[in-house]
Design an enzyme around this catalytic site. Structure first.
Site, PDB file in Angstrom:
ATOM      1  N   GLU A   1      48.638  35.906  23.752  1.00 20.60           N
ATOM      2  CA  GLU A   1      47.916  34.704  23.282  1.00 20.60           C
ATOM      3  C   GLU A   1      48.908  33.647  22.771  1.00 20.60           C
ATOM      4  OE1 GLU A   1      47.167  37.887  22.441  1.00 20.60           O
ATOM      5  OE2 GLU A   1      45.589  37.966  23.955  1.00 20.60           O
TER       6      GLU A   1
ATOM      7  N   ASP B   1      39.891  43.913  23.340  1.00 21.21           N
ATOM      8  CA  ASP B   1      39.526  45.008  22.438  1.00 21.21           C
ATOM      9  C   ASP B   1      38.057  44.973  22.010  1.00 21.21           C
ATOM     10  OD1 ASP B   1      42.177  45.496  22.702  1.00 21.21           O
ATOM     11  OD2 ASP B   1      42.722  44.855  20.678  1.00 21.21           O
TER      12      ASP B   1
ATOM     13  N   ASP C   1      50.076  42.193  27.955  1.00 24.36           N
ATOM     14  CA  ASP C   1      49.303  42.190  26.705  1.00 24.36           C
ATOM     15  C   ASP C   1      49.935  41.271  25.660  1.00 24.36           C
ATOM     16  OD1 ASP C   1      47.351  42.935  24.865  1.00 24.36           O
ATOM     17  OD2 ASP C   1      48.350  44.799  24.279  1.00 24.36           O
TER      18      ASP C   1
HETATM   19  O1  MIG Z   1      47.100  45.216  19.013  1.00 24.73           O
HETATM   20  O2  MIG Z   1      49.093  48.217  23.172  1.00 24.73           O
HETATM   21  O3  MIG Z   1      44.226  44.886  23.855  1.00 24.73           O
HETATM   22  O4  MIG Z   1      44.355  47.334  25.180  1.00 24.73           O
HETATM   23  O5  MIG Z   1      45.822  49.379  23.989  1.00 24.73           O
HETATM   24  C1  MIG Z   1      46.958  46.306  19.848  1.00 24.73           C
HETATM   25  C2  MIG Z   1      48.093  48.669  22.316  1.00 24.73           C
HETATM   26  C3  MIG Z   1      47.836  46.093  21.068  1.00 24.73           C
HETATM   27  C4  MIG Z   1      45.976  45.561  22.415  1.00 24.73           C
HETATM   28  C5  MIG Z   1      45.348  45.738  23.744  1.00 24.73           C
HETATM   29  C6  MIG Z   1      44.964  47.169  23.931  1.00 24.73           C
HETATM   30  C7  MIG Z   1      46.189  48.031  23.830  1.00 24.73           C
HETATM   31  C8  MIG Z   1      46.844  47.818  22.461  1.00 24.73           C
HETATM   32  N1  MIG Z   1      47.175  46.397  22.284  1.00 24.73           N
END
Ligand code: MIG
Length: 725
Positions: free
Chosen positions: A319, A429, A316
């Site tokens: 980007e 999201d 995660d």
């Molecule tokens: O900014 O880790 O897209 O699936 O649950 C939030 C917490 C950070 C973004 C991910 C989302 C995840 C969340 N993360």
């Protein structure tokens, strides 16, 4: 410009001296040809390509994006963005997938292999003008020709290399939430799934399993005996899938931080010092995934969790997402101090407000750090879209080294074409909005065209609260997506399949069971798409050339045999459908109970109750259906149901393999080729069993165009090959 022939009908046009993205796996031969096909090129400050679209041209592709399957009328920007509001006007989401296909007077594909900012104006500014603007003059452009859409896609998928293949258990249903805070909560979720008899293969661990959001650590407080807990959960039938974030916390005694500093594995700022940004743990450094050594170092860190029994991950914030930097924060705070006691007017007030709102994911920040690519310092902005790609590649290359023949589950939020060889993606999201079910439907074929087969959305929606009906309708679509996961955000209403009333739980149980009984088909179609450089989800226009099929945005072909027509509207009792030919409709509510209707060609309205999933079997096509179990490993598919809609003849190849290793790459897999031919009032069935030892019996239901059913069973162990009548 240098021109290369990559494979038949695929040309590469090289401008300047581009950074290598490794998106395309073929090198090709240099040839003597000067002009870029189809486009006029303006080579000024930026490179701009122009194509005059014809009145009825449609434009497909662009992977993870808003708007339709047909991208005409829109403007899109490839720049991987952490933006949690997927409203219709957004130009960028988390992925950068610069491939599109024109289907019209001319049919061709174009791939802009450039990892910085690219703008696609597809008839937005001027209705017939396709304009692609690249923020640089160093890049590769590929033009892919072909007679049909399928040809073009097959060639494109061939040059970018075969898709990632997850373990078979990753085709099961998966339950997630930000966060199941501790071992107790995770176990409670598992027990609830068991108690409600809902099939599920894995439960996700979001950021709170870590110690202070530090990658590759585990909170001792919340997960005291992690290794034995992982085992306990596996014994119950659930795998745990932890999240890994891109940013590495700055903290003196933290191993990953120390090693990264010692070896120079982090991205650097203008002065050559490790670049500082802030994300979850506060201040972090970003591992330089574009540096081969750093990539290997980070990839091998996954072993820390693998050694504890973990075999799947999600990457995660790659980007990479930035909450703020010291630069941005200082500017904003200084402005705030200056503004104190002032009479702020329209300009100064919004200026102040913006300076805080623009703290996150700010372009200035992306321009202020550097990667070390083979010894050369490259500004991040120019290669921005390669970051998440290479984080996921780090993981995949790590797995190959740690356990070479084992498939791991891995998927990413940010991506670029090429990453599809290393992992899947989820679409980030979204919201619990009906509009986002439709968006999910429209995005799937576009993602597939860009190579991303293992993908899916947060089923039920991430942000906002969902009601039972939305969860049901969304799950009824997601059951066809290879990645099938219910995930939601902190603070939102619980949305597990049992979180509503008992009637809804019953419906969701049946829906998820249907997914498990469709595994023989879903897995076969997925693996054949991988092998044949093909897609799993296709728009109708791939198979039907009529006027309406080109414009259908809410019906999809799934694999070779099925068309799905999901419900994505609240309080609906059915929907309108375009039938490009007659098909067999099974309104699946219970996998055990099947009755069928032949639906004629044309515009139709069909009734669909809340507990029904409309599945259309195309003419002269075959669906194989197994039985269900509470997880993938427990499936007993020694008997398969073969449902065929036959006008004259139909053929189907059922594929299977061990589901856990890469032996399929060495040709170790099995196939059963089923041929059905109509002869007078009966059918001749021919079965070619290629190496299958598992399936012993096939139960046929063969339906003709008038809806007459003939049932037969065949024991297939007896025959290796040949005719059975
Ligand atoms: O900014 O880790 O897209 O699936 O649950 C939030 C917490 C950070 C973004 C991910 C989302 C995840 C969340 N993360």
């Amino acid at each position: 410009m240098i021109v290369y022939k990559i494979i038949d009908s695929v040309m590469k046009y090289r401008f300047g001296n581009p950074v290598s993205t490794d998106a395309v796996v073929f090198k090709g031969n240099e040839i003597n040809k000067e002009k870029l096909q189809y486009f006029t090129v303006e080579n000024q400050q930026f490179l701009k390509l122009k194509y005059k679209m014809h009145k009825n041209d449609i434009v497909l592709g662009l992977g993870e994006n808003l708007k339709g399957i047909n991208k005409r009328g829109g403007v899109f920007e490839s720049y991987c963005s952490d933006d949690a509001d997927h409203t219709p006007d957004k130009k960028s989401l988390y992925g950068a997938h610069n491939f599109l296909v024109i289907n019209g007077v001319e049919k061709f594909g174009i791939f802009i292999d450039y990892p910085g900012r690219v703008l696609f104006d597809i008839g937005f500014t001027h209705k017939d003008e396709l304009e692609i603007t690249i923020n640089d003059k160093n890049l590769d452009i590929y033009i892919i020709n072909g007679k049909s859409l399928r040809d073009i896609i097959n060639r494109f998928l061939k040059i970018i290399g075969k898709s990632y293949v997850p373990p078979k258990w990753a085709f099961g249903f998966q339950q997630s939430r930000w966060s199941y805070q501790d071992a107790k909560k995770v176990e409670e979720i598992a027990n609830n799934l068991i108690k409600n008899d809902i099939p599920c293969d894995s439960i996700y661990l979001d950021i709170d399993y870590m110690e202070d959001f530090k990658d590759f650590t585990i909170s001792k407080k919340r997960f005291p005996n992690f290794k034995s807990f992982v085992k306990k959960m596996k014994d119950k039938g659930f795998r745990l899938i932890p999240i890994i974030d891109a940013g590495v916390k700055i903290e003196d005694d933290y191993e990953i931080y120390k090693e990264g500093i010692e070896n120079g594995y982090f991205c650097v700022d203008e002065e050559g010092n490790p670049f500082i940004a802030a994300v979850w743990p506060g201040k972090v450094h970003f591992p330089d995934f574009l540096n081969k050594e750093a990539r290997r170092w980070f990839g091998l860190k996954y072993k820390k969790l693998i050694d504890l029994g973990i075999d799947g991950f999600w990457n995660d914030m790659n980007e990479p997402a930035i909450f703020y930097t010291e630069r941005g924060l200082k500017e904003a705070v200084d402005l705030a101090k200056e503004s104190k006691n002032k009479n702020l007017n329209i300009h100064s007030f919004f200026n102040l407000k913006d300076s805080f709102e623009n703290l996150s994911n700010n372009t200035e920040d992306y321009k202020s750090f550097y990667h070390n690519i083979d010894g050369e310092l490259v500004n991040h902005d120019r290669v921005h879209n390669l970051y998440g790609y290479n984080m996921t590649r780090a993981a995949a290359e790590g797995f190959k080294e740690i356990e070479p023949n084992k498939r791991f589950l891995i998927f990413s939020r940010a991506s670029y074409i090429g990453m599809h060889r290393y992992g899947g993606i989820w679409t980030g999201d979204n919201h619990s909005w009906w509009e986002h079910i439709l968006l999910n439907i429209k995005m799937m074929p576009s993602l597939n065209m860009c190579g991303f087969l293992y993908s899916g959305a947060d089923t039920g929606g991430f942000s906002s609260d969902a009601n039972a009906e939305l969860i049901i309708r969304w799950t009824q679509f997601s059951l066809f997506t290879p990645l099938f996961r219910n995930h939601s955000a902190m603070g939102t209403r619980n949305q597990e399949p049992y979180a509503f009333d008992t009637e809804s739980t019953d419906t969701l149980r049946n829906t998820i069971r249907l997914r498990y009984s469709l595994i023989p088909y879903i897995y076969s179609e997925y693996m054949k798409a991988v092998k044949n450089h093909d897609i799993y989800f296709a728009p109708l226009s791939f198979e039907y050339d009529d006027k309406y099929s080109r414009y259908v945005e809410d019906q999809l072909l799934v694999g070779d045999s099925l068309m799905v027509t999901p419900i994505y509207k609240e309080n609906a009792i059915g929907r309108y459908i375009w039938m490009p030919e007659e098909m067999l409709l099974w309104k699946a509510s219970d996998y055990n109970y099947r009755d069928y209707d032949v639906i004629n060609k044309g515009h139709q309205y069909i009734d669909i109750n809340i507990n029904e999933i409309p599945i259309f079997i195309r003419k002269n096509k075959i669906l194989v259906l197994g039985s269900h179990a509470n997880n993938i490993e427990k499936l007993d598919n020694t008997q398969l149901n073969v449902i065929a809609f036959v006008d004259n003849k139909a053929t189907y190849t059922y594929y299977d393999d061990d589901g856990i290793t890469y032996d399929f790459d060495k040709g170790i897999y099995s196939e059963i080729v089923i041929d059905i031919e109509k002869i007078d009032d009966d059918y001749r069935i021919n079965i070619n069993n290629k190496g299958n030892k598992h399936v012993k019996k096939l139960n046929f239901e063969i339906i003709d165009l008038r809806g007459n059913i003939i049932k037969k069973s065949l024991i297939i162990n007896r025959v290796e090959k040949g005719d059975i009548k």
